[in-house]
Design a protein around this motif. Structure first.
Motif, PDB file in Angstrom:
ATOM      1  N   PHE A 218       0.832  -1.203   0.000  1.00  0.00           N
ATOM      2  CA  PHE A 218       0.000   0.000   0.000  1.00  0.00           C
ATOM      3  C   PHE A 218       0.872   1.260   0.000  1.00  0.00           C
ATOM      4  CE2 PHE A 218      -3.595  -2.641   0.603  1.00  0.00           C
ATOM      5  CZ  PHE A 218      -4.722  -1.867   0.378  1.00  0.00           C
ATOM      6  N   LEU A 219       1.990   1.219   0.720  1.00  0.00           N
ATOM      7  CA  LEU A 219       2.866   2.386   0.704  1.00  0.00           C
ATOM      8  C   LEU A 219       3.472   2.579  -0.686  1.00  0.00           C
ATOM      9  CD1 LEU A 219       5.012   3.702   3.518  1.00  0.00           C
ATOM     10  CD2 LEU A 219       6.048   3.601   1.275  1.00  0.00           C
ATOM     11  N   LEU A 220       3.825   1.472  -1.335  1.00  0.00           N
ATOM     12  CA  LEU A 220       4.360   1.553  -2.696  1.00  0.00           C
ATOM     13  C   LEU A 220       3.329   2.145  -3.649  1.00  0.00           C
ATOM     14  CD1 LEU A 220       6.689   0.844  -4.659  1.00  0.00           C
ATOM     15  CD2 LEU A 220       5.614  -1.398  -4.959  1.00  0.00           C
ATOM     16  N   LEU A 221       2.084   1.710  -3.523  1.00  0.00           N
ATOM     17  CA  LEU A 221       1.025   2.257  -4.365  1.00  0.00           C
ATOM     18  C   LEU A 221       0.847   3.746  -4.091  1.00  0.00           C
ATOM     19  CD1 LEU A 221      -1.330   1.989  -6.339  1.00  0.00           C
ATOM     20  CD2 LEU A 221      -2.777   1.242  -4.422  1.00  0.00           C
ATOM     21  N   GLY A 222       0.854   4.124  -2.819  1.00  0.00           N
ATOM     22  CA  GLY A 222       0.729   5.532  -2.482  1.00  0.00           C
ATOM     23  C   GLY A 222       1.885   6.350  -3.008  1.00  0.00           C
ATOM     24  N   ALA A 223       3.110   5.791  -2.924  1.00  0.00           N
ATOM     25  CA  ALA A 223       4.279   6.504  -3.443  1.00  0.00           C
ATOM     26  C   ALA A 223       4.173   6.712  -4.950  1.00  0.00           C
ATOM     27  CB  ALA A 223       5.547   5.735  -3.092  1.00  0.00           C
ATOM     28  N   PHE A 224       3.667   5.694  -5.637  1.00  0.00           N
ATOM     29  CA  PHE A 224       3.466   5.823  -7.084  1.00  0.00           C
ATOM     30  C   PHE A 224       2.475   6.939  -7.394  1.00  0.00           C
ATOM     31  CE2 PHE A 224       0.676   4.721 -10.665  1.00  0.00           C
ATOM     32  CZ  PHE A 224       1.588   4.763 -11.708  1.00  0.00           C
ATOM     33  N   LEU A 225       1.352   6.944  -6.672  1.00  0.00           N
ATOM     34  CA  LEU A 225       0.333   7.972  -6.919  1.00  0.00           C
ATOM     35  C   LEU A 225       0.855   9.364  -6.555  1.00  0.00           C
ATOM     36  CD1 LEU A 225      -2.811   6.105  -5.534  1.00  0.00           C
ATOM     37  CD2 LEU A 225      -2.171   6.450  -7.929  1.00  0.00           C
ATOM     38  N   GLY A 226       1.613   9.448  -5.447  1.00  0.00           N
ATOM     39  CA  GLY A 226       2.181  10.737  -5.069  1.00  0.00           C
ATOM     40  C   GLY A 226       3.166  11.250  -6.089  1.00  0.00           C
ATOM     41  N   GLY A 227       3.958  10.337  -6.653  1.00  0.00           N
ATOM     42  CA  GLY A 227       4.892  10.734  -7.698  1.00  0.00           C
ATOM     43  C   GLY A 227       4.179  11.223  -8.948  1.00  0.00           C
ATOM     44  N   ARG A 228       3.074  10.549  -9.269  1.00  0.00           N
ATOM     45  CA  ARG A 228       2.297  10.991 -10.438  1.00  0.00           C
ATOM     46  C   ARG A 228       1.700  12.384 -10.199  1.00  0.00           C
ATOM     47  NH1 ARG A 228       3.134   8.910 -15.105  1.00  0.00           N
ATOM     48  NH2 ARG A 228       0.965   9.323 -15.731  1.00  0.00           N
ATOM     49  N   PHE A 229       1.220  12.612  -8.988  1.00  0.00           N
ATOM     50  CA  PHE A 229       0.698  13.945  -8.653  1.00  0.00           C
ATOM     51  C   PHE A 229       1.804  14.996  -8.761  1.00  0.00           C
ATOM     52  CE2 PHE A 229      -3.056  12.060  -6.417  1.00  0.00           C
ATOM     53  CZ  PHE A 229      -4.023  12.879  -6.968  1.00  0.00           C
ATOM     54  N   ALA A 230       2.973  14.683  -8.193  1.00  0.00           N
ATOM     55  CA  ALA A 230       4.071  15.651  -8.152  1.00  0.00           C
ATOM     56  C   ALA A 230       4.531  16.054  -9.547  1.00  0.00           C
ATOM     57  CB  ALA A 230       5.245  15.088  -7.358  1.00  0.00           C
ATOM     58  N   HIS A 231       4.443  15.134 -10.492  1.00  0.00           N
ATOM     59  CA  HIS A 231       4.906  15.417 -11.853  1.00  0.00           C
ATOM     60  C   HIS A 231       3.764  15.797 -12.795  1.00  0.00           C
ATOM     61  CE1 HIS A 231       8.304  13.063 -10.184  1.00  0.00           C
ATOM     62  NE2 HIS A 231       9.029  13.851 -10.966  1.00  0.00           N
ATOM     63  N   SER A 232       2.606  16.068 -12.240  1.00  0.00           N
ATOM     64  CA  SER A 232       1.473  16.488 -13.046  1.00  0.00           C
ATOM     65  C   SER A 232       1.151  17.947 -12.762  1.00  0.00           C
ATOM     66  CB  SER A 232       0.247  15.619 -12.740  1.00  0.00           C
ATOM     67  OG  SER A 232      -0.254  15.913 -11.447  1.00  0.00           O
ATOM     68  N   SER A 233       0.135  18.450 -13.422  1.00  0.00           N
ATOM     69  CA  SER A 233      -0.271  19.837 -13.199  1.00  0.00           C
ATOM     70  C   SER A 233      -0.889  20.030 -11.814  1.00  0.00           C
ATOM     71  CB  SER A 233      -1.281  20.264 -14.275  1.00  0.00           C
ATOM     72  OG  SER A 233      -2.421  19.409 -14.253  1.00  0.00           O
ATOM     73  N   PHE A 234      -1.324  18.948 -11.176  1.00  0.00           N
ATOM     74  CA  PHE A 234      -1.907  19.062  -9.837  1.00  0.00           C
ATOM     75  C   PHE A 234      -0.836  19.333  -8.789  1.00  0.00           C
ATOM     76  CE2 PHE A 234      -4.888  16.279 -12.139  1.00  0.00           C
ATOM     77  CZ  PHE A 234      -6.053  17.003 -11.974  1.00  0.00           C
ATOM     78  N   GLY A 235       0.356  18.777  -8.979  1.00  0.00           N
ATOM     79  CA  GLY A 235       1.461  19.007  -8.070  1.00  0.00           C
ATOM     80  C   GLY A 235       1.213  18.445  -6.675  1.00  0.00           C
TER      81      GLY A 235
END
Length: 286
Positions: A218-235
C-alpha cells in the motif's frame, strides 16, 4: 365542541409523545459514539493508512526534498545538514518536519490516553483533526503555489510541511490504541524484517503475514500515486487534497465500525485492566 376540545387536547399531547423518540435517538447516538470500536478487521484500516503515507511522502520528497511522515530519513538529512549547513536547506525542512511530528506524537497520544484509546468518538476526532491539518496544508499550497526552486525554505514550504508532519503521527498513535503496534504507517524496515523472517511465510492462512505484506504494498502504491501527482499539473497540492479525502474516508469508516459487545459485570475489571494496558502502549517507541 367536545370534538374540538378533544382535538386541542390531542394536539397538546402530540409533542409530548414525540419527545421520547427524539430522546431515544439522541441516547442511541451518544452510546454509539461512546462505545469502544472492535479490533476485528481494524488492521485493514491501518494498512490502508500506508497508502496515505506513501502519497504524502513521495509528493513531499519530490517537491520539497523532505519527508512528512517517515522521520528516519529526516533524521539523516538533519544530521547531514548540521555537518554542512550551507550546502542545502533540506536539513531545515527535515528539522521542521521532525519537530512537528514529535510535538504531534506528544499531543495525540495524550488525547487518546486521557479519553480512552479505542472509544469511537476519540478515533473520529483524531482523524477529523488529521483531515483538517492536511486540508489546511493543501489550501496553503493551492493558494501560495509551489516554489520553482527546490531549495526554498520560506513559509509557504515550512508551514505545510509542519502541518502535515504534525498530523501524520495520528495514524501511528491509532495503531497503539488498537494494539496493532507494528502497523504504525511510518516504519517499514522492521516490517520487512519480520515478514521475511516469518517461519510461516508461505502458509495459506497467516493473518500476521498478510498485514506485513499489505503495508509495503500500500505504501508503494501511495508513493506511485504521489509521484504521479508531483509530476502532473496538480502538483503536491493534488496529493494533499487526495490525502485529505482519504482521511475523511477513514473518519466515515470509524463512524460505522462495529462496536465491542457490552461487557458483563464480571468482565468489567478485566476491561479496565485492558484499557489501562492499551493506554500504556501509546508512548511506545517505533
Amino acid at each position: 365542541m367536545n370534538d374540538t376540545r378533544r382535538g386541542e387536547e390531542a394536539g397538546e399531547e402530540r409533542p409530548l409523545l414525540r419527545k421520547p423518540a427524539r430522546h431515544s435517538l439522541a441516547t442511541q447516538w451518544k452510546r454509539h459514539m461512546a462505545a469502544h470500536v472492535s479490533r476485528d478487521w481494524a488492521d485493514v484500516v491501518l494498512v490502508s493508512c500506508y497508502l496515505i503515507t506513501g502519497l504524502l511522502d513521495s509528493a513531499s520528497i519530490s517537491v520539497w526534498g523532505s519527508f512528512v511522515s517517515m522521520q528516519t530519513g529526516n533524521t539523516v538529512y538533519l544530521g547531514l545538514g548540521l555537518a554542512a549547513p550551507t550546502e542545502s536547506t533540506r536539513w531545515v525542512k527535515s528539522g521542521v518536519s521532525l519537530a512537528s511530528f514529535c510535538i504531534g506524537s506528544f499531543l495525540f497520544s495524550r488525547f487518546h490516553r486521557y479519553f480512552s484509546p479505542k472509544r469511537r468518538w476519540v478515533l473520529v476526532a483524531s482523524f477529523t483533526g488529521q483531515f483538517c491539518f492536511t486540508a489546511a496544508a493543501a489550501a496553503i499550497v493551492s493558494a501560495a503555489g509551489t516554489p520553482a526552486n527546490k531549495e526554498e525554505a520560506g513559509w509557504r514550504v515550512l508551514v505545510p510541511i509542519a502541518l502535515v508532519a504534525f498530523q501524520s503521527c495520528g495514524q501511528a498513535v491509532t495503531s497503539r490504541a488498537l494494539r496493532y503496534n507494528a502497523l504504525t504507517s511510518v516504519v517499514l524496515t522492521s516490517i520487512y524484517c519480520d515478514l521475511f523472517s516469518d517461519s510461516e511465510l508461505f502458509a495459506l492462512l497467516n493473518a500476521e503475514r498478510n498485514r506485513r505484506a499489505g503495508a509495503p504494498l500500500f505504501l508503494l502504491l501511495g508513493a506511485f500515486l504521489g509521484g504521479r501527482f508531483a509530476h502532473s499539473s496538480f502538483g503536491v497540492a493534488g496529493a494533499l487534497w487526495a490525502a485529505s479525502a482519504l482521511k475523511m474516508a477513514v473518519v466515515v469508516a470509524w463512524l460505522v465500525w462495529p462496536s465491542n459487545p457490552p461487557a458483563s459485570r464480571g468482565d468489567a475489571d478485566e476491561g479496565r485492566r485492558r484499557q489501562d494496558s492499551d493506554s500504556r502502549l501509546l508512548p511506545a517507541a517505533n
